[in-house]
Structures are given as C-alpha cells and as structure tokens.
Design a protein around this motif. Structure first.
Motif: not given
Ligand SMILES: Nc1nc2c(ncn2[C@@H]2O[C@H](COP(=O)(O)OP(=O)(O)OP(=O)(O)O)[C@@H](O)[C@H]2O)c(=O)[nH]1
Ligand SMILES: [Mg+2]
Length: 195
Positions: A103-112
């Motif tokens: 998982a990518d921990s960046q907030n903007e990648r949560m949907d992805a």
C-alpha cells in the motif's frame, strides 16, 4: 500452487507483490536483488516502460535456505499497478502461493489502495483463489513521506483478515526483508499443513 520436486529436493513457491501504481512494488524487488548474494539469486527480469513503470511484470528467483532437507526457491513477481493492465495482473496471479499487498501510505493514494485490494480479491477469484484462504501480508510503504495516513487508519481501511502488517520505506530497504519473511513463513506453514 507450490511445487515440490522430491528428486531434486526442492520446494518452489510463487510470491506476488500486488498494489496500486507507483506504490513501490518494483522497488521492493530491486532492494532484495541488491542485498542478496549472487549464489542465492537468479537473474532479475524487468519488463518496464521507458519511464520505469512495470509493463508486464518483474521476476526474481531467490533461494531462502533449506527446510527439512529441501531447498526453498521463491519466485518473486510484481504486477503492473496501472489500472489498465488488468489482464496482465490476472495472468501473473496464476499459480500464486502468497501475496504481498504493497500500500502507498500517502493520503492521496488511499482510494487507489482500496481499489487495488478490491481488484486483487476479484482477480484471485477468477483464478480460483480466495484471499481469505491464501498466505497474505500487508505492507504499508513510503512511511518516510510527510503526507502519510496514520498506521491504525490504514490498517482499519485495508486489512482484510488480521494479516501481518509491515511498515516500510522500500527505497531505503526498511521493512523489505521483514515483509518477505512474513509471507514466506505463511507459505511454508501452509505447505506443512497440507503435506
Ligand atoms: N519516498 C519514497 N519513495 C519510494 C518508496 N518506495 C518506492 N518509492 C519510489 O516510488 C516510485 C515508484 O516505485 P516503483 O517501485 O516503480 O512502483 P511500482 O509499484 O512498481 O509501480 P508500477 O510498476 O507502475 O505498478 C519510484 O520513484 C520509487 O523510488 C518509499 O518507501 N519512499
Ligand atoms: Mg513496478
């Protein structure tokens, strides 16, 4: 399906790194490749675009020592994370023994991240697997960046079945081997269960 060769006393297992585009799957493999001695690894194969995005897959064969007199060989694959390479992702899951979700921990990648976990569940199903039944670990990558979501929020959002969770900074190697060992352990446990 792990393959046990009794004459050469080898166990072959397939591990797939899954996750959204640019989450760091290829970076995990590159770090493992760099840090593994030449005797323990085969050639790493990467089929990538000019901009380093995985086009079909990365592949790295790895020996992880012996268990009860059998050599263990792990075949590590990454899938292409970009949404439109779904046919390749399906194909790469064929014969899988264990999955690492990066998982990518960046907030903007949560949907992805959420979309990619859902995509994993569906693609496993089309290959006849159930995520709930296969060896599976979750890696929270890119913990070094400033705009990351808290670990407990990510766990609540992405964890599917109480699987082990590993924090990582794949670009520095942090957590990379821990994650791999985590899934390898589950795969070998599964083998001794059925064998
Ligand atoms: N800051 C930071 N950057 C990272 C980390 N892990 C990977 N990256 C960077 O993220 C970018 C994408 O990494 P890749 O490993 O190519 O991502 P991928 O998941 O293989 O991407 P696809 O092949 O398109 O699915 C690269 O520039 C990496 O250097 C990390 O833990 N922290
Ligand atoms: Mg890649």
């Amino acid at each position: 399906m792990s393959f046990i060769n009794y004459s050469s006393r080898e166990i072959n297992c397939k591990i797939v790194y899954y996750g959204p585009g640019l989450c760091g799957k290829t970076t995990n493999l590159q770090y493992i490749y760099q840090k593994t001695s030449p005797e323990a690894k085969g050639k790493m194969i990467s089929l990538a675009t000019e901009t380093e995005r995985t086009l079909f897959f990365d592949f790295l064969p790895l020996s992880l020592g012996e268990i009860r007199g059998f050599k263990t060989r792990f075949h590590l694959y990454t899938v292409p994370g970009q949404v439109f390479y779904d046919a390749s992702r399906k194909l790469i899951l064929k014969g899988v023994d264990g999955v690492i979700f990066v998982a990518d921990s960046q907030n903007e990648r949560m949907d992805a991240n959420v979309e990619a976990v859902e995509n994993l569940v569906i693609n496993l199903k089309t290959q006849g697997y159930d995520l709930m039944a296969i060896p599976y670990v979750l890696q929270l990558n890119k913990r070094d960046l400033p705009n990351v979501a808290p670990v407990d929020e990510m766990v609540q959002l992405l964890r599917k079945k109480g699987e082990p969770v590993f924090e990582a900074v794949a670009s520095k190697g942090t957590g990379v081997f821990e994650t791999l060992k985590g899934v390898a352990k589950l795969v070998l446990q599964e083998l001794t269960k059925t064998g």
